[in-house]
Design a protein around this motif. Structure first.
Motif, PDB file in Angstrom:
ATOM      1  N   MET A 122     -87.472 -17.035  55.911  1.00  0.00           N
ATOM      2  CA  MET A 122     -86.473 -15.988  56.089  1.00  0.00           C
ATOM      3  C   MET A 122     -87.140 -14.637  56.347  1.00  0.00           C
ATOM      4  N   GLU A 123     -88.259 -14.375  55.686  1.00  0.00           N
ATOM      5  CA  GLU A 123     -88.997 -13.132  55.913  1.00  0.00           C
ATOM      6  C   GLU A 123     -89.520 -13.053  57.339  1.00  0.00           C
ATOM      7  N   LYS A 124     -89.859 -14.213  57.907  1.00  0.00           N
ATOM      8  CA  LYS A 124     -90.361 -14.267  59.280  1.00  0.00           C
ATOM      9  C   LYS A 124     -89.222 -14.382  60.294  1.00  0.00           C
ATOM     10  N   ASN A 125     -87.997 -14.404  59.791  1.00  0.00           N
ATOM     11  CA  ASN A 125     -86.806 -14.534  60.635  1.00  0.00           C
ATOM     12  C   ASN A 125     -86.816 -15.818  61.456  1.00  0.00           C
TER      13      ASN A 125
END
Length: 126
Positions: A122-125
């Motif tokens: 999720m942090e890396k989308n």
């Protein structure tokens, strides 16, 4: 990869030879498959242990990040270096076996690993 190659060779030799493989060939193939299966179990066990107790393994401090990297690589090359595709059918992939091992050993660690992977994704989308 070796297990996959042995299975393919076994199938192709059975198709190309009108006569069946010799007992010695069958015994050698079976012994090789047994050895590779044991290696797979040991690798999965080691990976699970390093995720459960990263302080005991020098290179395991970023185990969840490394697992996430492998899963991301799988999406770009699904068959080349995939850890999610099993050689011997459903449930034989490294990732599936690793998840089963973690879940069996410690459900909390399993949940932490999955949560960590999802968080990084999720942090890396992705």
């Amino acid at each position: 990869e070796e297990l996959k190659l042995l299975k393919q060779e076994s199938k192709s030799s059975n198709k190309s030879n009108s006569k069946s493989p010799s007992k010695h060939q069958k015994d050698m193939q079976e012994a090789s498959l047994d050895i590779l299966s044991e290696i797979q179990k040991q690798v999965v066990s080691y990976a699970a242990s390093s995720l459960m107790c990263p302080d005991l393994f020098e290179l395991a401090q970023d185990g969840i990040q490394e697992l996430t990297k492998l899963l991301i690589q799988t999406t770009s090359d699904p068959m080349g270096s995939s850890i999610t595709v099993g050689v011997t059918g459903t449930g034989s992939s490294f990732y599936t076996l690793l998840c089963e091992e973690l879940y069996t050993q410690d459900e909390d660690v399993f949940q932490n690993v999955i949560t960590g992977v999802v968080t990084i994704l999720m942090e890396k989308n992705l």
